[in-house]
Structures are given as C-alpha cells and as structure tokens.
Design an enzyme around this catalytic site. Sequence first.
Site, PDB file in Angstrom:
ATOM      1  N   LYS A 151      38.158 -91.000 -47.497  1.00 42.95           N
ATOM      2  CA  LYS A 151      37.454 -89.741 -47.754  1.00 42.95           C
ATOM      3  C   LYS A 151      37.089 -89.141 -46.418  1.00 42.95           C
ATOM      4  O   LYS A 151      36.955 -89.855 -45.414  1.00 42.95           O
ATOM      5  CB  LYS A 151      36.185 -89.986 -48.569  1.00 42.95           C
ATOM      6  CG  LYS A 151      35.704 -88.759 -49.314  1.00 42.95           C
ATOM      7  CD  LYS A 151      36.484 -88.516 -50.592  1.00 42.95           C
ATOM      8  CE  LYS A 151      36.123 -87.185 -51.216  1.00 42.95           C
ATOM      9  NZ  LYS A 151      36.717 -87.046 -52.558  1.00 42.95           N
ATOM     10  N   ASP A 191      38.280 -81.321 -52.033  1.00 40.09           N
ATOM     11  CA  ASP A 191      37.099 -81.826 -52.761  1.00 40.09           C
ATOM     12  C   ASP A 191      36.112 -80.653 -52.757  1.00 40.09           C
ATOM     13  O   ASP A 191      36.539 -79.500 -52.583  1.00 40.09           O
ATOM     14  CB  ASP A 191      36.528 -83.080 -52.062  1.00 40.09           C
ATOM     15  CG  ASP A 191      35.441 -83.782 -52.892  1.00 40.09           C
ATOM     16  OD1 ASP A 191      35.799 -84.479 -53.847  1.00 40.09           O
ATOM     17  OD2 ASP A 191      34.241 -83.619 -52.591  1.00 40.09           O
TER      18      ASP A 191
HETATM   19  P1  NDP Z   1      34.114 -77.251 -56.075  1.00 38.35           P
HETATM   20  O1  NDP Z   1      33.673 -77.010 -54.686  1.00 38.35           O
HETATM   21  O2  NDP Z   1      35.278 -76.529 -56.609  1.00 38.35           O
HETATM   22  O3  NDP Z   1      32.899 -77.022 -57.079  1.00 38.35           O
HETATM   23  C1  NDP Z   1      31.715 -77.726 -56.955  1.00 38.35           C
HETATM   24  C2  NDP Z   1      30.733 -77.211 -57.983  1.00 38.35           C
HETATM   25  O4  NDP Z   1      29.597 -78.070 -58.002  1.00 38.35           O
HETATM   26  C3  NDP Z   1      30.211 -75.826 -57.651  1.00 38.35           C
HETATM   27  O5  NDP Z   1      29.882 -75.170 -58.844  1.00 38.35           O
HETATM   28  C4  NDP Z   1      28.954 -76.135 -56.837  1.00 38.35           C
HETATM   29  O6  NDP Z   1      27.969 -75.121 -56.867  1.00 38.35           O
HETATM   30  C5  NDP Z   1      28.440 -77.362 -57.561  1.00 38.35           C
HETATM   31  N1  NDP Z   1      27.671 -78.173 -56.629  1.00 38.35           N
HETATM   32  C6  NDP Z   1      28.123 -78.760 -55.500  1.00 38.35           C
HETATM   33  N2  NDP Z   1      27.133 -79.407 -54.886  1.00 38.35           N
HETATM   34  C7  NDP Z   1      26.036 -79.213 -55.649  1.00 38.35           C
HETATM   35  C8  NDP Z   1      24.694 -79.636 -55.548  1.00 38.35           C
HETATM   36  N3  NDP Z   1      24.295 -80.399 -54.528  1.00 38.35           N
HETATM   37  N4  NDP Z   1      23.851 -79.266 -56.540  1.00 38.35           N
HETATM   38  C9  NDP Z   1      24.257 -78.496 -57.568  1.00 38.35           C
HETATM   39  N5  NDP Z   1      25.519 -78.056 -57.716  1.00 38.35           N
HETATM   40  C10 NDP Z   1      26.387 -78.419 -56.772  1.00 38.35           C
HETATM   41  O7  NDP Z   1      34.336 -78.853 -56.168  1.00 38.35           O
HETATM   42  P2  NDP Z   1      35.173 -79.672 -57.235  1.00 38.35           P
HETATM   43  O8  NDP Z   1      35.095 -79.039 -58.571  1.00 38.35           O
HETATM   44  O9  NDP Z   1      36.495 -79.957 -56.645  1.00 38.35           O
HETATM   45  O10 NDP Z   1      34.377 -81.060 -57.241  1.00 38.35           O
HETATM   46  C11 NDP Z   1      33.308 -81.316 -58.146  1.00 38.35           C
HETATM   47  C12 NDP Z   1      33.091 -82.811 -58.242  1.00 38.35           C
HETATM   48  O11 NDP Z   1      34.289 -83.441 -58.712  1.00 38.35           O
HETATM   49  C13 NDP Z   1      32.739 -83.515 -56.928  1.00 38.35           C
HETATM   50  O12 NDP Z   1      31.893 -84.609 -57.206  1.00 38.35           O
HETATM   51  C14 NDP Z   1      34.096 -84.043 -56.474  1.00 38.35           C
HETATM   52  O13 NDP Z   1      33.970 -85.147 -55.591  1.00 38.35           O
HETATM   53  C15 NDP Z   1      34.692 -84.465 -57.805  1.00 38.35           C
HETATM   54  N6  NDP Z   1      36.133 -84.607 -57.837  1.00 38.35           N
HETATM   55  C16 NDP Z   1      36.943 -83.562 -57.516  1.00 38.35           C
HETATM   56  C17 NDP Z   1      38.304 -83.713 -57.578  1.00 38.35           C
HETATM   57  C18 NDP Z   1      39.238 -82.578 -57.354  1.00 38.35           C
HETATM   58  O14 NDP Z   1      40.430 -82.753 -57.595  1.00 38.35           O
HETATM   59  N7  NDP Z   1      38.782 -81.416 -56.935  1.00 38.35           N
HETATM   60  C19 NDP Z   1      38.923 -85.016 -57.895  1.00 38.35           C
HETATM   61  C20 NDP Z   1      37.974 -86.022 -58.323  1.00 38.35           C
HETATM   62  C21 NDP Z   1      36.635 -85.813 -58.256  1.00 38.35           C
HETATM   63  P3  NDP Z   1      27.733 -74.219 -55.559  1.00 38.35           P
HETATM   64  O15 NDP Z   1      28.901 -73.301 -55.504  1.00 38.35           O
HETATM   65  O16 NDP Z   1      26.431 -73.534 -55.798  1.00 38.35           O
HETATM   66  O17 NDP Z   1      27.673 -75.170 -54.384  1.00 38.35           O
END
Ligand code: NDP
Length: 472
Positions: A151, A191
């Site tokens: 990571k 991510d």
């Molecule tokens: P994105 O950046 O596309 O979206 C993240 C979302 O989560 C946004 O809506 C963001 O809101 C919100 N968010 C992030 N941090 C916080 C926080 N501290 N508190 C509240 N809301 C938060 O990321 P992904 O959708 O790609 O990833 C989401 C999760 O899925 C993560 O845990 C990631 O590790 C996991 N994941 C992702 C994969 C992928 O293929 N993308 C694969 C496997 C797991 P805001 O815009 O306000 O920050």
Amino acid sequence: MFWREETPLGRLSATDARSRYTKEKIVDLINEVLAIVKRRNPNEAEFFQAVEEVLFSLEPLLKAEPKYVNAGILHRIIEPERQIIFRVAWVDDKGRMQVNRGYRIQFNSALGPYKGGLRFHPSVNGSILRFLGFEQIFKNSLTGLMMGGAKGGADFDPKGKTDTEVMRFCYSMMTELYRHIGPNTDVPAGDIGVGGREIGFLFGQYKRLKNEFTGVLTGKALNWGGSLIRPEATGYGAVYFAHEMLAAAGDDIGGKICAVSGSGNVAQYTVEKLNQLGAKAVTLSDSGGFIHDPDGIDGEKLAYVMELKNVRRGRISEYAEKYKSATFVPGQRPWNVKCDCAFPSATQNEISGDDAKTLVKNGCKVVTEGANMPTTLEGTEVFLGNKILFGPGKAANAGGVAVSGLEMAQNSQRMMWTGEEVDEKLQGIMKSIFTTCSETAAKYGHPGNYVVGANIGGFVKVADAMLDQGLG
Ligand code: NDP
C-alpha cells in the site's frame, strides 16, 4: 510438549524461544508478537487493530498446524519487507512551494509482485498505510491470483486542488516512486483520492522516466490499457459477496433496503449493482454528512451523484437540494437509518460498537465491508455475536484488486477482454472467495464466521509460500 516439525526450518527453530509455545499457550505467542508490533510501531492504532484481529483469528489454525509457529511465520509476516518514505515537493498554481510526505509499504511478496493502492488523503500516515498493506496481503491471497501485498500514498489532499496542481503533485510523487515499482516488482492502483485522473498523471510520468509503456499501474483508462469493469469491480464485488452470504442463508438481495456510506468509487458501483439486483439503496455519505432518500437512489439519481462527485467534485449535501425526497444530515454517518443490509464504503473505523448495536437493533441482517476495516473490533464483535451475515473487507472488497490482477494479465497479453468476460471472472472470484471463507470457517470450528474464514484462508496460502521460499 514442545512442537517439533520435520521441516528444516522447523528443526532449526526447535531450540528457539518459539518452541516453548504449546498448543495451550498459543495466545501467549500471539500476545508476544503483538507486543513486538507495538514496540516497533508505537502509537499506530490502526495497524495494531488490523494485526490483532488477524492474529487472534488464526488461533485454531496455529493449534492445528505448528509448522507456522516453528518457522516464525507470525514474527515475519507482521514486518513489511520494505518501507519507503520520501519527500514530495511540488509547486501550486500561485507559484508557492508545497511539501507532502509520500510512502510505499511493500509488505509481502511471497505470492507475486507487490500490489495495492495509493491513497491521497490528509489523514495518510504510516499506521494507516501499514494497516492497509497488511490487510492487502491476505486479500490478494484470497483472490487466487499471484499478487503480493502493498500500500502507498501521500498526505496530499486533492480536494480543492486544480487539475494542474494534482498533475504537478503526481509527477513529483512518481519521480521518486518509479525507482521502487515496475510491472514485475510492484504494481500500484487507486484508493481514496486516487482515481482515473491521478492514475493517468502518475502513468504519464513513469513512462517519461523509464521510456517504457508497461502495465506498471492498474486502474488505467480504457483507451490506453485499462480493463473493462475495473472501476465497477470493488462495488460490484461487494454486492456479489453479499449475494453469496444471503444465498447460503436461503435468502436473496432482491427487495432489501440498503444503507451505503461513502459516495466515491466503491459506494457508487455498490449502488449501481444493488439497483440491478432489485435492492434499494437509501443512503450515501461523505465527510460532511449523509443523505437519506427513502424513495431509493435509482439510476437517474446515481448518474447525478457520479457527475457531482467525479466531474464537479462537489459535496453529497447537494443531492438533498436537488431531490426533495432526500434529507441531508450533517456531520453524521448513516447507521441509524433502518435497513436490511449495510455497505460501509467510505473509510476505516466508520462503524463503532454503538453504531453496530444500533444497526442490529434496527433489524440489519447483513453487513458487507466495501471499505477497508470500516468496522471497529467492538463493532465486529457485536455483529458476530448477533449472527449478522458479516463480510469482512479483505474478502468482500477483494473484487477491485482481483480485476486489477486481470488488468495485469490483459496488459501482459497485450489483449483486452470484453466486459462480460471480466464480469464473469469477477463473479467467479467472489464466489470462490466466499467458498474459501465459508469452508475454512467451518473447518476450524467457527461456521458462519467469515472473519475467521477470510483470515485463515488468506494466511495459509501466503504462509505456505513463505515456508517454501525459506527465510525472507
Ligand atoms: P473515493 O476517494 O472514491 O471515495 C471515498 C469516499 O469516502 C468519499 O465519499 C469520501 O468523502 C469518503 N471518506 C473518505 N474519508 C472519509 C472520512 N475520513 N470520513 C468520512 N468520509 C470519508 O475512495 P474509494 O471509493 O475508492 O474507497 C473507499 C473505501 O474503499 C476505502 O476504504 C478504500 O480503501 C476501499 N477500497 C477501495 C477499492 C477501490 O478499488 N477503489 C478497493 C478496495 C477497497 P469526501 O469526499 O468528503 O472525502
């Protein structure tokens, strides 16, 4: 009775301190290893939490298979093979020098080249990346593809930055990172905060520096080496995993009311697949709060969210201004909304013990982790104690890295598979991960506990490869 194994490493270790751990005292060994993690990584709550969950759930395996203890696998697997920390200096649009910290944690390469995403978020630090890298080892193993765990990322906040600022940051990040990665060494992906735009800029700089067009990153755009279904894969995969859990319990996702958190990549495609399978998603969130739309987030509303989040980079509160059926609740997460299924898809530790109790009290029967470690240890205990169908992230969200693995395969072949082909493979992989979790949990005396199933199932393959490869 001390454990002695007839393997070379087992014999070597018979005189060593680990041999004092009898089957009855395996918990002492786990506590000793956890103490090492704490000593080497002080104040790293997230990393410690991830290791603690995995090690304790390995207890029945370690009792049955002393070879892992004797070969020191636990002591080795908790220490990353390589950790790179570097300065990322870049210039903003006003000509001011900015500095961020970049990281790549190359945790374990027993099963293949390191593989795991890059996260750009102001909260990024060593603890968060070590927890994510550690989880990634077992997740990648569960997919059945040959990928090690890693990571990386930076404490850079893409929010509020212009495209040119993001581009300059990505160039500077890759100017150091390129030395440590490569298509057969380490293949990063996206991510939180790293989507198609960032992958494009990172790839462009790698290509310039190396004078090579290779599959060094996944999550690329379709017109230059990406895979169909990669953007969809994590969300779709999470819903496929929920479908498998429900099917095994004689139920179906059709008609279920679902609370989804986040509104980024994973949340968006979770909602899309839920709609396709006849379920109703009623919530989405971001760091500002959550929206509740009891009428359901249908295809048209989801298209609006995608445009809002991916193009305009706006806030989820705007959804409630556009759709009068919805309310926006600032500063909160959606876990007090009545639902049948929850899909936490935002970030780590977003479901506390109290949130878990509220979900259970309100009748939630299925929790599928689209995000990494979104449930605290207390929350996980509440779900398992109440016999909730609980799909842990390292199994349920493995669809993303699985299709990244398929993107690597297509790049190596210089071929592009059809969307149907990739989706079919994704479904097959999610089904096989579920079967591994279910059968492993039953084999080690915890039927229906997919946390135990995922941790042991993922661990065994990596640990066996480490045994085969000797010291390392
Ligand atoms: P994105 O950046 O596309 O979206 C993240 C979302 O989560 C946004 O809506 C963001 O809101 C919100 N968010 C992030 N941090 C916080 C926080 N501290 N508190 C509240 N809301 C938060 O990321 P992904 O959708 O790609 O990833 C989401 C999760 O899925 C993560 O845990 C990631 O590790 C996991 N994941 C992702 C994969 C992928 O293929 N993308 C694969 C496997 C797991 P805001 O815009 O306000 O920050």
